[in-house]
Motif scaffolding. Structure first.
Motif: not given
Ligand code: AKB
Length: 329
Positions: A96-101, A120-123, A143-153, A158-161
């Motif tokens: 909700n925060v990382n993608i919704g925000g 920012p994205s992340s390693i 990525p195998t973490t939810l955080y990583g998935i939100t970073k790739v998304t 960002g590229m899309y916009y």
């Protein structure tokens, strides 16, 4: 040099480890009144006293719209995020925060004519199938973490916009950030900051990853410099958007402890890996940042010894004079 001195800037997540220092750096550059600090948490005294600030939950679109309109914002540094370890404990909140925000920020920016967004994205965008050494700019991102998935998304959004709406979205895949002013919270790389506080306070630290765990890291002054350099770069020179690899330091937890021990000989570090070990093991050890170097002139200034020296100097004077304000780890 900054693109324009007349920017009206919004920082979300201004209470965070990077948000506090970024807000102060932006205020120094653009003038205190031109940088609006926001966070869902109460803002620290130094941020409140030096410029405008508001409470803001980035998942609330109307509140975000109101802040951007009222302050006539032209540039957004969207730093509000849930990090990797908390993301595994609270995946729904992280989404909700990382993608919704982020979606709220990008949509509102597009609608209200904000010209540029830093996100920012992340390693953590990399995963176990990405090469571990010299991880390339373009490589498999699973990525195998939810955080990583939100970073790739987030990178893809960002590229899309950028492509679809011409919004100038930029960002760095931050390594673990080491800093002396504000503690990180909920990340896997937090051990590389906690170790300094515990070395100075107690002379010992129980590290939650193994001694041989190597991760890419960056010291805060380099992190802020990289962020501002990317935002200053002429857009025509950039071939990427919100997904720049940036390398600064790579060391093992054991090497960090040894470097601290050179200055605090009695320091003892023990290793008790927990669930964060698996997250760390899924990330790169070293990063190939040629794109950042070639496209916007990136080069770090701190190596491991210089970073440890500076951290211990800054923290020992703060812990000595105001340890009660630092709070428990
Ligand atoms: C974390 O550990 O979650 C963050 C990061 C590497 O993005 N510091």
């Amino acid at each position: 040099m900054p693109a324009s001195q007349n920017e009206r800037i919004l920082v979300t997540g201004a209470c965070g480890q990077i948000g506090v220092e970024l807000t102060l750096a932006l205020r120094e550059r653009y003038g205190n009144d031109n940088v609006v600090a926001t966070d869902i948490r109460p803002l620290p005294a130094g941020i409140v006293s030096s410029g405008p600030g508001e409470r803001l939950d980035v998942t609330q679109r109307e509140a975000l719209t109101s802040v951007i309109e009222r302050h006539r914002i032209s540039v957004i540094y969207h730093m509000a995020a849930i990090l990797s370890a908390t993301g595994e404990e609270k995946p729904r909140l992280a989404w909700n925060v990382n993608i919704g925000g982020l979606h709220n920020v990008l949509e509102t920016a597009r609608e209200l004519g904000v010209t540029r967004v830093y996100h920012p994205s992340s390693i953590a965008a990399f995963g176990p199938e990405s090469p571990k050494e010299d991880t390339p700019q373009e490589t498999v991102l699973r990525p195998t973490t939810l955080y990583g998935i939100t970073k790739v998304t987030g990178e893809l959004l960002g590229m899309y916009y950028s492509r679809r709406f011409g919004l100038d979205v930029r960002g760095i895949r931050y390594p673990g950030v080491i800093s002396s002013e504000t503690l990180p919270g909920g990340g896997t790389t937090d051990y590389a900051v906690e170790i300094f506080y515990e070395a100075l306070r107690r002379g010992r630290y129980s590290c939650f990853v193994r001694a041989d765990t190597v991760l890419p890291m960056i010291y805060m002054p380099d992190c802020i410099r990289a962020t501002l350099m990317l935002m200053d770069a002429p857009r025509v020179r950039l071939r990427h958007a919100a997904e720049y690899n940036v390398a600064a330091l790579s060391f093992s937890a054991g090497e960090l402890a040894a470097e601290i021990r050179r200055r605090i000989p009695d320091f003892v570090c023990e290793y008790r890996p927990d669930f964060r070990q698996q997250i760390a093991d899924s990330w790169p050890r070293t990063i190939d940042d040629r794109a950042a170097r070639e496209e916007w002139g990136w080069a770090p200034q701190y190596d491991l010894a210089a970073m440890v020296e500076d951290m211990l100097e800054k923290l020992s004077s703060r812990l000595g004079s105001a340890s009660s304000t630092l709070g428990p780890l």
